[in-house]
Design a protein around this motif. Structure first.
Motif, PDB file in Angstrom:
ATOM      1  N   GLN A 152       7.143   0.586   2.334  1.00 45.52           N
ATOM      2  CA  GLN A 152       7.562   2.054   2.852  1.00 45.52           C
ATOM      3  C   GLN A 152       6.583   2.973   3.678  1.00 45.52           C
ATOM      4  O   GLN A 152       6.402   4.134   3.578  1.00 45.52           O
ATOM      5  CB  GLN A 152       7.830   2.927   1.353  1.00 45.52           C
ATOM      6  CG  GLN A 152       8.899   2.224   0.416  1.00 45.52           C
ATOM      7  CD  GLN A 152      10.247   2.469   1.034  1.00 45.52           C
ATOM      8  OE1 GLN A 152      10.655   3.508   1.726  1.00 45.52           O
ATOM      9  NE2 GLN A 152      11.159   1.284   1.028  1.00 45.52           N
ATOM     10  N   SER A 153       5.900   2.369   4.468  1.00 42.60           N
ATOM     11  CA  SER A 153       4.753   3.168   5.077  1.00 42.60           C
ATOM     12  C   SER A 153       5.400   4.048   6.191  1.00 42.60           C
ATOM     13  O   SER A 153       6.501   3.516   6.713  1.00 42.60           O
ATOM     14  CB  SER A 153       4.070   2.009   5.936  1.00 42.60           C
ATOM     15  OG  SER A 153       3.319   0.941   5.136  1.00 42.60           O
ATOM     16  N   ALA A 154       4.686   5.033   6.283  1.00 40.68           N
ATOM     17  CA  ALA A 154       5.051   6.149   7.156  1.00 40.68           C
ATOM     18  C   ALA A 154       6.197   6.718   6.821  1.00 40.68           C
ATOM     19  O   ALA A 154       6.878   7.496   7.628  1.00 40.68           O
ATOM     20  CB  ALA A 154       4.974   5.556   8.663  1.00 40.68           C
ATOM     21  N   CYS A 155       6.699   6.795   5.579  1.00 38.70           N
ATOM     22  CA  CYS A 155       7.995   7.425   4.934  1.00 38.70           C
ATOM     23  C   CYS A 155       7.948   8.904   4.580  1.00 38.70           C
ATOM     24  O   CYS A 155       8.597   9.637   4.367  1.00 38.70           O
ATOM     25  CB  CYS A 155       8.613   6.648   4.160  1.00 38.70           C
ATOM     26  SG  CYS A 155       7.674   6.716   2.122  1.00 38.70           S
ATOM     27  N   GLY A 156       6.687   9.276   4.590  1.00 31.93           N
ATOM     28  CA  GLY A 156       6.318  10.587   4.237  1.00 31.93           C
ATOM     29  C   GLY A 156       6.843  11.151   2.875  1.00 31.93           C
ATOM     30  O   GLY A 156       6.836  10.254   1.939  1.00 31.93           O
ATOM     31  N   LEU A 189      10.721   0.183  -7.943  1.00 33.69           N
ATOM     32  CA  LEU A 189      11.660   0.911  -7.414  1.00 33.69           C
ATOM     33  C   LEU A 189      12.124   0.809  -6.337  1.00 33.69           C
ATOM     34  O   LEU A 189      11.550   0.462  -5.363  1.00 33.69           O
ATOM     35  CB  LEU A 189      11.167   2.671  -7.502  1.00 33.69           C
ATOM     36  CG  LEU A 189      11.637   3.373  -8.905  1.00 33.69           C
ATOM     37  CD1 LEU A 189      10.985   2.845 -10.115  1.00 33.69           C
ATOM     38  CD2 LEU A 189      11.410   4.868  -8.683  1.00 33.69           C
ATOM     39  N   ASP A 190      13.386   0.852  -5.982  1.00 29.56           N
ATOM     40  CA  ASP A 190      14.102   0.648  -4.613  1.00 29.56           C
ATOM     41  C   ASP A 190      14.063   2.094  -3.937  1.00 29.56           C
ATOM     42  O   ASP A 190      15.030   2.688  -3.591  1.00 29.56           O
ATOM     43  CB  ASP A 190      15.502   0.299  -4.597  1.00 29.56           C
ATOM     44  CG  ASP A 190      15.470  -1.468  -4.549  1.00 29.56           C
ATOM     45  OD1 ASP A 190      14.520  -2.094  -4.464  1.00 29.56           O
ATOM     46  OD2 ASP A 190      16.601  -1.862  -5.213  1.00 29.56           O
ATOM     47  N   GLY A 191      12.867   2.568  -3.636  1.00 30.26           N
ATOM     48  CA  GLY A 191      12.831   3.839  -3.166  1.00 30.26           C
ATOM     49  C   GLY A 191      11.554   4.191  -2.766  1.00 30.26           C
ATOM     50  O   GLY A 191      10.685   3.295  -2.298  1.00 30.26           O
ATOM     51  N   THR A 192      11.017   5.515  -2.487  1.00 28.43           N
ATOM     52  CA  THR A 192       9.901   5.772  -1.484  1.00 28.43           C
ATOM     53  C   THR A 192       8.568   6.025  -2.536  1.00 28.43           C
ATOM     54  O   THR A 192       8.916   6.231  -3.923  1.00 28.43           O
ATOM     55  CB  THR A 192      10.156   7.183  -0.856  1.00 28.43           C
ATOM     56  OG1 THR A 192      10.378   8.179  -1.708  1.00 28.43           O
ATOM     57  CG2 THR A 192      11.391   6.912   0.062  1.00 28.43           C
ATOM     58  N   PRO A 193       7.586   6.230  -2.146  1.00 26.63           N
ATOM     59  CA  PRO A 193       6.337   6.655  -2.896  1.00 26.63           C
ATOM     60  C   PRO A 193       6.632   7.865  -3.696  1.00 26.63           C
ATOM     61  O   PRO A 193       6.240   8.153  -5.129  1.00 26.63           O
ATOM     62  CB  PRO A 193       4.988   6.812  -2.050  1.00 26.63           C
ATOM     63  CG  PRO A 193       5.749   5.821  -1.014  1.00 26.63           C
ATOM     64  CD  PRO A 193       6.962   6.039  -0.830  1.00 26.63           C
ATOM     65  N   ALA A 194       7.051   8.851  -3.040  1.00 19.28           N
ATOM     66  CA  ALA A 194       7.569  10.233  -3.755  1.00 19.28           C
ATOM     67  C   ALA A 194       8.427   9.917  -4.768  1.00 19.28           C
ATOM     68  O   ALA A 194       8.656  10.619  -5.880  1.00 19.28           O
ATOM     69  CB  ALA A 194       8.271  11.043  -2.691  1.00 19.28           C
ATOM     70  N   ASP A 195       9.647   9.066  -4.684  1.00 17.65           N
ATOM     71  CA  ASP A 195      10.521   8.792  -6.003  1.00 17.65           C
ATOM     72  C   ASP A 195       9.899   8.068  -7.009  1.00 17.65           C
ATOM     73  O   ASP A 195       9.982   8.524  -8.086  1.00 17.65           O
ATOM     74  CB  ASP A 195      11.482   7.754  -5.057  1.00 17.65           C
ATOM     75  CG  ASP A 195      12.534   8.270  -4.067  1.00 17.65           C
ATOM     76  OD1 ASP A 195      12.602   9.431  -4.189  1.00 17.65           O
ATOM     77  OD2 ASP A 195      13.109   7.076  -3.384  1.00 17.65           O
ATOM     78  N   CYS A 196       8.602   7.243  -6.461  1.00 18.04           N
ATOM     79  CA  CYS A 196       8.097   6.540  -7.577  1.00 18.04           C
ATOM     80  C   CYS A 196       7.149   7.658  -8.592  1.00 18.04           C
ATOM     81  O   CYS A 196       7.242   7.566  -9.597  1.00 18.04           O
ATOM     82  CB  CYS A 196       6.797   5.910  -7.224  1.00 18.04           C
ATOM     83  SG  CYS A 196       7.969   4.105  -6.271  1.00 18.04           S
ATOM     84  N   ARG A 218       2.862  12.301   7.056  1.00 14.64           N
ATOM     85  CA  ARG A 218       3.650  11.186   7.450  1.00 14.64           C
ATOM     86  C   ARG A 218       3.302  10.044   6.562  1.00 14.64           C
ATOM     87  O   ARG A 218       4.261   9.186   6.174  1.00 14.64           O
ATOM     88  CB  ARG A 218       3.000  10.774   8.940  1.00 14.64           C
ATOM     89  CG  ARG A 218       3.643   9.840   9.577  1.00 14.64           C
ATOM     90  CD  ARG A 218       2.905   9.142  10.830  1.00 14.64           C
ATOM     91  NE  ARG A 218       3.172  10.122  11.702  1.00 14.64           N
ATOM     92  CZ  ARG A 218       2.472  10.410  13.008  1.00 14.64           C
ATOM     93  NH1 ARG A 218       1.567   9.274  13.210  1.00 14.64           N
ATOM     94  NH2 ARG A 218       2.850  11.299  13.815  1.00 14.64           N
ATOM     95  N   SER A 219       2.211   9.619   5.876  1.00  7.52           N
ATOM     96  CA  SER A 219       1.746   8.887   5.295  1.00  7.52           C
ATOM     97  C   SER A 219       2.247   8.817   3.793  1.00  7.52           C
ATOM     98  O   SER A 219       2.596   9.790   3.054  1.00  7.52           O
ATOM     99  CB  SER A 219       0.219   8.846   4.778  1.00  7.52           C
ATOM    100  OG  SER A 219      -0.290   8.142   3.853  1.00  7.52           O
TER     101      SER A 219
END
Length: 272
Positions: free
Chosen positions: A42-46, A64-71, A105-106
């Motif tokens: 999920q690089s550079a997904c902000g 998780l099928d999601g972003t770092p923020a989701d996690c 961005r990261s």
């Protein structure tokens, strides 16, 4: 580091990346570590957020099928033990996260920022990987390459909380060189202001290029002393103490502009 310390570990490279495994092994020797990380890169997904994601059990914890923020949201709200973790660690990212422009961005840094909104301190750790004439996709990293990252992250997790570091910083943006023999020194830095994004059109395609990486020669790098980019280019560990949420800059000129708008629009802005 106390055995009672609770750490939520995530990343943006995906739960099966070498970097998160290296950090998990190192941190787990001294703390209770819960991993909640994306199933894939999920690089550079902000700070992209989802409304609903699938979760899977994984040998390290949860994927998780999601972003770092989701996690981070899921980890702090639904997947950790009854007590809120003492610390969120994001990383180790394969590739540096340097400069002001990467802060939004990261995915790695965004996980730390998300933790800040929960009032949980965080460490985002990334590793600068010089690639030379090959593409980044061709680089193959082994666990031993992350020795510098695991050493300094474990040290900060062990000492930063009790030292009161997070009374003055919401999170630490840590960038390290690839492990190469002797440990590197730490420099407390500020994010570089340098920005050299560029774009070129080729028919129906646009190619975007981050040109700051073209000037990482420590003898020629234009970033000033004290910045994260210069420290890493010269072989030091960069630690930038950062805040979130971002504060506003209230000033009289904007107040005057608002008053002129009210006058022009005929708005009575009197307050009781």
């Amino acid at each position: 580091m106390s055995d009672s310390l609770e750490i939520l570990l995530t990343n943006d490279d995906g739960i099966d990346s070498t970097g998160i495994r290296a950090l998990y092994d190192a941190l787990s020797e001294h703390a209770d570590v819960t991993v909640v990380a994306p199933t894939d890169d999920q690089s550079a997904c902000g700070r992209s957020i989802s409304h609903e994601v699938d979760v899977y059990e994984h040998e390290l914890g949860f994927a998780l099928d999601g972003t770092p923020a989701d996690c981070v949201v899921a980890g702090l709200s639904a997947l950790t033990p009854e007590t809120v973790p003492d610390l969120v660690v994001a990383g180790c990212n394969e590739g540096a996260n340097l400069g002001e422009y990467v802060l939004g961005r990261s995915g790695t840094i965004s996980a730390a920022v998300e933790a800040a909104f929960f009032d949980v301190p965080a460490i985002a750790t990334s590793m600068y990987v010089p690639v030379g004439d090959i593409s980044f996709a061709e680089v193959e990293l082994e666990t031993a390459d992350f020795a510098e990252a695991t050493r300094v992250t474990t040290y900060l997790a062990e000492h930063a909380l009790e030292a009161g570091v997070f009374d003055h910083a919401a999170y630490l943006n840590v960038n390290v060189p690839v492990a190469d023999g002797d440990p590197a020194p730490i420099e407390i830095t500020r994010p570089s202001k340098r920005y050299e994004m560029d774009a070129e059109r080729d028919g129906d395609r646009i190619r975007l290029k981050d040109r700051v990486w073209e000037s990482m020669d420590p003898e020629k790098i234009p970033d000033p002393d004290g910045t994260d980019r210069r420290a890493v280019a010269e072989g030091r560990i960069s630690v930038s103490p950062l805040t979130a949420p971002h504060s506003t800059n209230h000033h009289e000129l904007l107040e005057e502009l608002a008053d002129r708008y009210h006058d022009r629009a005929g708005i009575d802005d009197r307050r009781d």
